[in-house]
Write an enzyme that holds these catalytic residues in place. Structure first.
Site, PDB file in Angstrom:
ATOM      1  N   HIS A  16       0.698  -1.235  -0.084  1.00  0.00           N
ATOM      2  CA  HIS A  16      -0.030  -0.168   0.068  1.00  0.00           C
ATOM      3  C   HIS A  16       0.856   1.083   0.118  1.00  0.00           C
ATOM      4  O   HIS A  16       1.333   1.874   0.877  1.00  0.00           O
ATOM      5  CB  HIS A  16      -1.063  -0.202   1.169  1.00  0.00           C
ATOM      6  CG  HIS A  16      -1.983   1.094   1.182  1.00  0.00           C
ATOM      7  ND1 HIS A  16      -2.911   0.813   1.855  1.00  0.00           N
ATOM      8  CD2 HIS A  16      -1.750   2.161   0.893  1.00  0.00           C
ATOM      9  CE1 HIS A  16      -3.955   1.920   1.901  1.00  0.00           C
ATOM     10  NE2 HIS A  16      -3.037   2.910   1.100  1.00  0.00           N
ATOM     11  N   HIS A  18       1.447   4.902  -2.293  1.00  0.00           N
ATOM     12  CA  HIS A  18       0.808   5.883  -3.284  1.00  0.00           C
ATOM     13  C   HIS A  18       2.079   6.663  -3.809  1.00  0.00           C
ATOM     14  O   HIS A  18       2.917   7.238  -2.951  1.00  0.00           O
ATOM     15  CB  HIS A  18      -0.106   7.070  -2.812  1.00  0.00           C
ATOM     16  CG  HIS A  18      -1.280   6.341  -2.357  1.00  0.00           C
ATOM     17  ND1 HIS A  18      -2.590   6.300  -3.093  1.00  0.00           N
ATOM     18  CD2 HIS A  18      -1.613   5.842  -1.155  1.00  0.00           C
ATOM     19  CE1 HIS A  18      -3.402   5.532  -2.379  1.00  0.00           C
ATOM     20  NE2 HIS A  18      -2.752   5.478  -1.121  1.00  0.00           N
ATOM     21  N   HIS A 196      -9.685   1.307  -1.042  1.00  0.00           N
ATOM     22  CA  HIS A 196      -9.452   1.909   0.301  1.00  0.00           C
ATOM     23  C   HIS A 196     -10.856   1.845   0.973  1.00  0.00           C
ATOM     24  O   HIS A 196     -11.897   2.242   0.185  1.00  0.00           O
ATOM     25  CB  HIS A 196      -9.116   3.385   0.232  1.00  0.00           C
ATOM     26  CG  HIS A 196      -7.763   3.324   0.082  1.00  0.00           C
ATOM     27  ND1 HIS A 196      -7.045   3.044  -1.329  1.00  0.00           N
ATOM     28  CD2 HIS A 196      -6.694   4.404   0.634  1.00  0.00           C
ATOM     29  CE1 HIS A 196      -5.664   3.460  -1.067  1.00  0.00           C
ATOM     30  NE2 HIS A 196      -5.424   4.289  -0.033  1.00  0.00           N
ATOM     31  N   GLU A 199     -11.244   3.528   6.123  1.00  0.00           N
ATOM     32  CA  GLU A 199     -10.128   4.265   6.887  1.00  0.00           C
ATOM     33  C   GLU A 199     -10.713   5.496   7.554  1.00  0.00           C
ATOM     34  O   GLU A 199     -10.675   5.449   8.701  1.00  0.00           O
ATOM     35  CB  GLU A 199      -9.123   5.040   5.626  1.00  0.00           C
ATOM     36  CG  GLU A 199      -8.082   5.975   5.920  1.00  0.00           C
ATOM     37  CD  GLU A 199      -7.359   6.527   4.763  1.00  0.00           C
ATOM     38  OE1 GLU A 199      -8.001   6.820   3.715  1.00  0.00           O
ATOM     39  OE2 GLU A 199      -6.346   7.227   5.077  1.00  0.00           O
ATOM     40  N   ASP A 277       2.013   3.731   3.044  1.00  0.00           N
ATOM     41  CA  ASP A 277       0.871   4.764   2.463  1.00  0.00           C
ATOM     42  C   ASP A 277       1.464   5.900   1.474  1.00  0.00           C
ATOM     43  O   ASP A 277       1.671   5.870   0.477  1.00  0.00           O
ATOM     44  CB  ASP A 277       0.031   5.312   3.402  1.00  0.00           C
ATOM     45  CG  ASP A 277      -1.366   5.463   2.904  1.00  0.00           C
ATOM     46  OD1 ASP A 277      -1.760   5.535   1.734  1.00  0.00           O
ATOM     47  OD2 ASP A 277      -2.216   6.190   3.754  1.00  0.00           O
ATOM     48  N   ASP A 278       1.838   6.883   2.250  1.00  0.00           N
ATOM     49  CA  ASP A 278       2.335   8.320   1.643  1.00  0.00           C
ATOM     50  C   ASP A 278       3.661   8.676   2.781  1.00  0.00           C
ATOM     51  O   ASP A 278       3.457   9.686   3.394  1.00  0.00           O
ATOM     52  CB  ASP A 278       1.278   9.504   1.457  1.00  0.00           C
ATOM     53  CG  ASP A 278       0.311   8.995   0.852  1.00  0.00           C
ATOM     54  OD1 ASP A 278       0.215   8.845  -0.601  1.00  0.00           O
ATOM     55  OD2 ASP A 278      -0.817   8.715   1.327  1.00  0.00           O
TER      56      ASP A 278
HETATM   57  N1  ADE Z   1      -4.519   8.840  -1.360  1.00  0.00           N
HETATM   58  C1  ADE Z   1      -3.115   8.864  -1.086  1.00  0.00           C
HETATM   59  N2  ADE Z   1      -3.141   8.625   0.223  1.00  0.00           N
HETATM   60  C2  ADE Z   1      -4.370   8.202   0.345  1.00  0.00           C
HETATM   61  C3  ADE Z   1      -5.041   7.609   1.690  1.00  0.00           C
HETATM   62  N3  ADE Z   1      -4.576   7.433   2.759  1.00  0.00           N
HETATM   63  N4  ADE Z   1      -6.379   7.635   1.763  1.00  0.00           N
HETATM   64  C4  ADE Z   1      -7.227   7.986   0.511  1.00  0.00           C
HETATM   65  N5  ADE Z   1      -6.743   8.300  -0.498  1.00  0.00           N
HETATM   66  C5  ADE Z   1      -5.296   8.458  -0.567  1.00  0.00           C
HETATM   67 ZN    ZN Z   2      -3.662   5.095   0.639  1.00  0.00          ZN
END
Ligand code: ADE
Ligand code: ZN
Length: 338
Positions: A16, A18, A196, A199, A277-278
């Site tokens: 996971h 991005h 997703h 969350e 994630d990011d």
């Molecule tokens: N796009 C990038 N990170 C995200 C996240 N945690 N939740 C939803 N969309 C995303």
């Molecule tokens: Zn994500």
């Protein structure tokens, strides 16, 4: 071996991530400058000060602004290569990467420019760093169904490079059901599906992702724990959850890492995995995520091996590749007295 070294050396898979979320401020300023684009932040420090989020939307606004400086194929290559070099240092040996085509096509960048840049870096990642990878094309759920269909159409020209489709961006108010037809079409074309769900959105969105979008994994899934029946179903299915601890903390999905549900997920028998994630926005890549949960939840080395094994087992790779990856984890386990 202390726990930090154990985390560092353990072979890991990330499921996971991005790619736009791996855009480090230094590279962002460099690419903005070479493209003659002025960022709305005067320097790296000011940009980093904007990385204080109260919820998912506040993060997404900054994330889309940052991605706006990516224009050329080289930009997408450089972004992806920087991520691969980083995870290589962390003993991540397999990665499954989301890209958001609409973030770029909406502002006039061609779909092919985006995917070709990313894909070339992934090929080099395999050749030069030995990292295997899978690409997941993710639809932005705040946009409409027609835009997702158009994106799917573009993706069909690159079927050889894309393994699955996903669903991300603003969750609440954009349920999986909004994209049922697109996901039906994607599956008919042979793509696997993920979404997703849970969350910020409710457990009912997780049900929709399972029942309507027929996903093979749930991205995040934290809110599943609100619903005992759903938990039972996820355990029965051994449905992988791609959990993102530092993301959850930064976006206030949890208020404190000490109350993060990861350990409970493992205890219940849910197939949880750890992911970043990011990472450029949330304070860490895979090792930092593992370190944060290990410290806060007092995870054992056995728990860590379980989490890593779950990720390899949940990967979208053929059986032979999966066994090779799992074997690397087994070798590590044998060499390390737990
Ligand atoms: N796009 C990038 N990170 C995200 C996240 N945690 N939740 C939803 N969309 C995303
Ligand atoms: Zn994500």
């Amino acid at each position: 071996m202390n726990i930090k070294e154990f985390i560092h050396k353990m072979p890991k898979a990330e499921l996971h991530l991005h790619i736009e979320g791996s855009f480090e401020p230094e590279l962002m300023f460099k690419i903005a400058s070479r493209n003659g684009i002025k960022l709305p932040y005067k320097d790296i420090e000011t940009l980093k000060q904007a990385y204080n989020f109260n919820n998912l939307q506040e993060f997404l606004d900054v994330y889309y602004a940052g991605a706006g400086v990516l224009i050329t194929e080289q930009d997408f290559y450089d972004l992806t290569w920087a991520y691969l070099e980083k995870i290589h240092q962390q003993n991540v040996i397999h990665t499954e990467i989301f890209f958001d085509p609409q973030t770029h096509t909406e502002r006039g960048v061609a779909f092919d420019t985006v995917i070709d840049g990313i894909h070339k870096a992934l090929v080099d990642g395999q050749d030069k760093l030995g990292i295997s990878s899978v690409l997941i094309m993710s639809f932005l759920r705040h946009l409409d169904e027609a835009s997702a269909f158009k994106t799917l159409q573009s993706g069909l020209r690159h079927k050889d490079k894309i393994k699955a489709v996903g669903l991300d961006s603003s969750e609440v108010g954009n349920p999986p059901s909004k994209f049922k037809k697109v996901f039906d079409a994607a599956r008919q074309e042979g793509f696997l599906t993920v979404a997703h769900a849970g969350e910020e959105g409710p457990a009912s969105y997780v049900y929709e992702a399972l029942d309507l979008l027929k996903v093979s994994r749930i991205d995040h899934g934290n809110r599943s724990l609100d619903d005992d029946k759903l938990v039972e179903k996820l355990i029965d299915l051994q449905m992988p959850l791609t959990v993102c601890p530092l993301s959850n903390l930064k976006l206030k999905v949890v208020n404190d890492m000490k109350v993060h549900p990861l350990k409970k997920m493992l205890q219940l028998g849910l197939k949880a995995t750890v992911n970043s994630d990011d990472p450029a926005y949330f304070g860490g890549y895979m090792n930092e995520n593992f370190e944060a949960v290990t410290q806060a939840l007092d995870l054992s080395k056995k728990d860590l091996i379980r989490l890593s094994k779950n990720a390899f087992e949940a990967g979208f790779v053929d059986e032979a590749t999966k066994q090779k990856l799992l074997q690397q984890l087994e070798v590590f386990q044998e060499q390390t007295v737990i």
